[in-house]
Design a protein around this motif. Structure first.
Motif, short mmCIF file in Angstrom:
data_model
loop_
_atom_site.label_atom_id
_atom_site.label_comp_id
_atom_site.label_asym_id
_atom_site.label_seq_id
_atom_site.Cartn_x
_atom_site.Cartn_y
_atom_site.Cartn_z
N LEU A 24 0.84 -1.19 0.00
CA LEU A 24 0.00 0.00 0.00
C LEU A 24 0.89 1.25 0.00
CD1 LEU A 24 -2.72 -0.94 2.66
CD2 LEU A 24 -2.83 -1.21 0.18
N ALA A 25 0.58 2.17 -0.89
CA ALA A 25 1.34 3.41 -0.96
C ALA A 25 1.09 4.28 0.27
CB ALA A 25 0.97 4.18 -2.23
N ALA A 26 2.02 5.19 0.52
CA ALA A 26 1.90 6.04 1.70
C ALA A 26 0.66 6.91 1.68
CB ALA A 26 3.15 6.91 1.83
N ASP A 27 0.11 7.18 0.48
CA ASP A 27 -1.08 8.03 0.39
C ASP A 27 -2.37 7.21 0.26
OD1 ASP A 27 -0.69 7.08 -2.16
OD2 ASP A 27 -0.83 9.04 -3.16
N ASP A 28 -2.29 5.90 0.45
CA ASP A 28 -3.49 5.07 0.43
C ASP A 28 -4.38 5.47 1.62
OD1 ASP A 28 -5.05 2.52 1.40
OD2 ASP A 28 -4.46 2.07 -0.66
N PRO A 29 -5.70 5.56 1.43
CA PRO A 29 -6.59 5.98 2.53
C PRO A 29 -6.43 5.14 3.79
CG PRO A 29 -7.79 5.98 0.46
CD PRO A 29 -6.45 5.39 0.17
N ARG A 30 -6.14 3.86 3.64
CA ARG A 30 -5.98 3.00 4.81
C ARG A 30 -4.72 3.36 5.59
NH1 ARG A 30 -6.52 -2.28 1.20
NH2 ARG A 30 -5.85 -0.70 -0.31
N VAL A 31 -3.68 3.76 4.86
CA VAL A 31 -2.44 4.18 5.51
C VAL A 31 -2.63 5.53 6.17
CG1 VAL A 31 0.01 4.67 5.17
CG2 VAL A 31 -1.10 2.86 3.84
N LEU A 32 -3.27 6.45 5.46
CA LEU A 32 -3.52 7.78 6.02
C LEU A 32 -4.40 7.73 7.25
CD1 LEU A 32 -4.08 9.80 2.70
CD2 LEU A 32 -2.04 9.78 4.16
N GLN A 69 -0.64 -1.37 8.02
CA GLN A 69 -0.95 -1.00 6.66
C GLN A 69 0.10 -0.03 6.14
OE1 GLN A 69 -4.54 -2.22 5.29
NE2 GLN A 69 -3.41 -3.53 6.69
N GLY A 70 0.69 -0.33 4.99
CA GLY A 70 1.70 0.56 4.44
C GLY A 70 2.55 -0.14 3.41
N PRO A 71 3.63 0.51 3.00
CA PRO A 71 4.52 -0.10 1.99
C PRO A 71 5.42 -1.15 2.62
CG PRO A 71 5.34 2.07 2.63
CD PRO A 71 4.02 1.89 3.33
N ASN A 72 5.83 -2.11 1.80
CA ASN A 72 6.81 -3.10 2.22
C ASN A 72 8.21 -2.54 2.08
OD1 ASN A 72 5.25 -5.65 2.78
ND2 ASN A 72 4.52 -5.23 0.71
N GLN A 73 9.16 -3.17 2.74
CA GLN A 73 10.57 -2.94 2.46
C GLN A 73 11.07 -4.16 1.67
OE1 GLN A 73 12.94 -0.78 5.64
NE2 GLN A 73 11.65 -2.08 6.94
N TRP A 74 11.88 -3.89 0.65
CA TRP A 74 12.36 -4.97 -0.21
C TRP A 74 13.89 -4.98 -0.24
CZ3 TRP A 74 8.54 -8.10 -1.31
CH2 TRP A 74 7.24 -7.59 -1.46
N PRO A 75 14.51 -6.13 -0.22
CA PRO A 75 15.98 -6.19 -0.22
C PRO A 75 16.56 -5.79 -1.57
CG PRO A 75 15.06 -8.40 -0.37
CD PRO A 75 13.90 -7.48 -0.14
N ALA A 76 17.63 -5.03 -1.50
CA ALA A 76 18.37 -4.69 -2.71
C ALA A 76 19.24 -5.88 -3.11
CB ALA A 76 19.25 -3.46 -2.46
N GLY A 77 19.48 -6.01 -4.40
CA GLY A 77 20.39 -7.06 -4.85
C GLY A 77 19.77 -8.42 -5.07
N LEU A 78 18.45 -8.54 -4.83
CA LEU A 78 17.73 -9.79 -5.12
C LEU A 78 16.55 -9.43 -6.02
CD1 LEU A 78 17.62 -11.56 -1.61
CD2 LEU A 78 19.08 -12.14 -3.56
N PRO A 79 16.79 -9.28 -7.32
CA PRO A 79 15.74 -8.76 -8.21
C PRO A 79 14.51 -9.65 -8.30
CG PRO A 79 17.65 -9.56 -9.47
CD PRO A 79 18.06 -9.52 -8.03
N ASP A 80 14.65 -10.96 -8.05
CA ASP A 80 13.49 -11.84 -8.14
C ASP A 80 12.72 -11.96 -6.82
OD1 ASP A 80 15.67 -13.10 -7.01
OD2 ASP A 80 15.26 -15.06 -7.91
N PHE A 81 13.20 -11.30 -5.76
CA PHE A 81 12.56 -11.42 -4.45
C PHE A 81 11.15 -10.85 -4.46
CE2 PHE A 81 11.50 -10.27 -0.13
CZ PHE A 81 12.09 -11.25 0.67
N ARG A 82 11.01 -9.59 -4.85
CA ARG A 82 9.69 -8.96 -4.80
C ARG A 82 8.67 -9.63 -5.72
NH1 ARG A 82 8.10 -2.48 -5.15
NH2 ARG A 82 5.82 -2.83 -5.21
N PRO A 83 8.97 -9.83 -7.02
CA PRO A 83 7.95 -10.44 -7.87
C PRO A 83 7.54 -11.84 -7.41
CG PRO A 83 10.04 -10.24 -9.05
CD PRO A 83 10.16 -9.44 -7.80
N THR A 84 8.50 -12.62 -6.90
CA THR A 84 8.17 -13.96 -6.42
C THR A 84 7.23 -13.88 -5.22
OG1 THR A 84 10.29 -14.84 -7.18
CG2 THR A 84 9.12 -16.10 -5.51
N MET A 85 7.55 -13.02 -4.28
CA MET A 85 6.73 -12.89 -3.07
C MET A 85 5.35 -12.32 -3.39
SD MET A 85 8.59 -14.33 -0.93
CE MET A 85 10.30 -14.83 -0.87
#
Length: 329
Positions: free
Chosen positions: A116-124, A130-146
């Protein structure tokens, strides 16, 4: 409590084929619901097969998770969940204590939720977790797989809640609003081997019940999950069964059903001498949804054991007990 558990047949915990929850035949769906009713009212733990989640996707999630936990400590610390207002990101070894009075758990983890983006009504609005995830750098397949896996698990959780509705003699869509825009958490967990010199009472995960609705767990082949068996008054092993999920009910379902359905103690002891990885998915529900005792779960003259609450209020209280006020606020 000691770390030992009884070695028992896998048949101790039922294996339920849930394929027919997607059948157009209501009789077939009701047949699955009857099996769910029996499992939920006895153990609160069961396996499911023919669940519809592709095995290659599950394998990819395990592979990417293992690569993540092998990263240098500094790279993992860069996305520590302490930096997230939504409890997302890396949790270091001994970052959680699930069993009151016990030493911290011997595991490290990673938390992922709906993106969820920082300006999503649920986050606001300050909705919990509720909010954005943190994703590891250097593992390009991590986010799409998850994200692919997260989507598949949301669909499975929703389908199982329909089955639970039928099992409770409710309309099949009774939990439809509960399943809409749910709080849900995917956790990646790594358990180092149980050390010979572990502190008294220290385990991979201390004895606990889960907080929310449904937990759907994929294990690797190492084992270590132990479930409290009310009938025998002891711990039993929930061995890995290829191609299945272990499903257990959280405290909120027990509360909803006036304890007709069980939220059962479980723990992890990794005595294998090997690294253990597991992937639980916590399907918690829409934060605004009311949690009141279901009328079908009350006998004549019986009163509700728990006061009305909401999904969010219940979850905040559970986090307060485990992590303290800072993470529950």
């Amino acid at each position: 409590m000691a770390v030992e558990a009884a070695w028992v047949s896998r048949a101790t915990l039922p294996i339920i084929d849930v394929e027919d929850l997607g059948s157009p035949d209501i009789a077939a769906r009701t047949h699955v619901a009857a099996a769910l009713r029996e499992a939920c009212s006895t153990h609160g733990f069961f396996y499911i097969r023919n669940h519809g989640v592709p095995e290659p996707l599950v394998a990819a999630v395990f592979a990417v998770a293992e690569r993540f936990f092998a990263l240098p400590a500094g790279e993992k610390a860069a996305i520590d969940k302490a930096k997230s207002s939504a409890n997302r990101g890396y949790e270091p070894l001994s970052g959680q204590t699930l069993e009151a009075g016990a030493p911290p758990d011997l595991k490290e983890g990673f938390y992922i939720g709906p993106e969820l983006a920082a300006d999503d009504p649920r986050v606001l609005a300050g909705k919990f977790n509720q909010g954005p995830n943190q994703w590891p750098a250097g593992l390009p397949d991590f986010r799409p797989t998850m994200e692919r896996y997260f989507s598949a698990m949301l669909a499975l959780g929703t389908r199982l809640m329909g089955g639970l509705g039928l099992s409770l003699d409710l309309a099949e869509d009774h939990f439809a609003a509960f399943c809409r825009e749910p709080i849900a958490t995917l956790r990646l967990l790594h358990y180092p081997p149980q050390p010979a010199n572990a502190a008294p009472g220290q385990r991979g995960a201390g004895a606990h019940t889960d907080f929310g609705g449904l937990t759907l767990l994929r294990q690797d082949d190492v084992g270590g999950l132990q479930v409290w068996d009310q009938a025998s008054g002891g711990w039993i092993h929930a061995d890995p069964v290829p191609g299945t999920y272990v499903v257990n009910l959280g405290d909120m379902i027990a509360r909803w059903t006036n304890d007709r359905y069980r939220s059962t103690l479980h723990r992890v002891v990794n005595a294998s001498g090997r690294e253990r990885y597991s992937i639980p998915f916590f399907f918690v529900g829409n934060p605004d949804h009311a949690v009141n005792c279901l009328p079908t779960c009350l006998s004549p003259g019986e009163t509700a054991k728990y006061p009305p609450t909401t999904v969010e209020a219940h979850l905040r209280e559970m986090y307060r007990r485990t992590y303290g006020p800072a993470k529950a606020g």
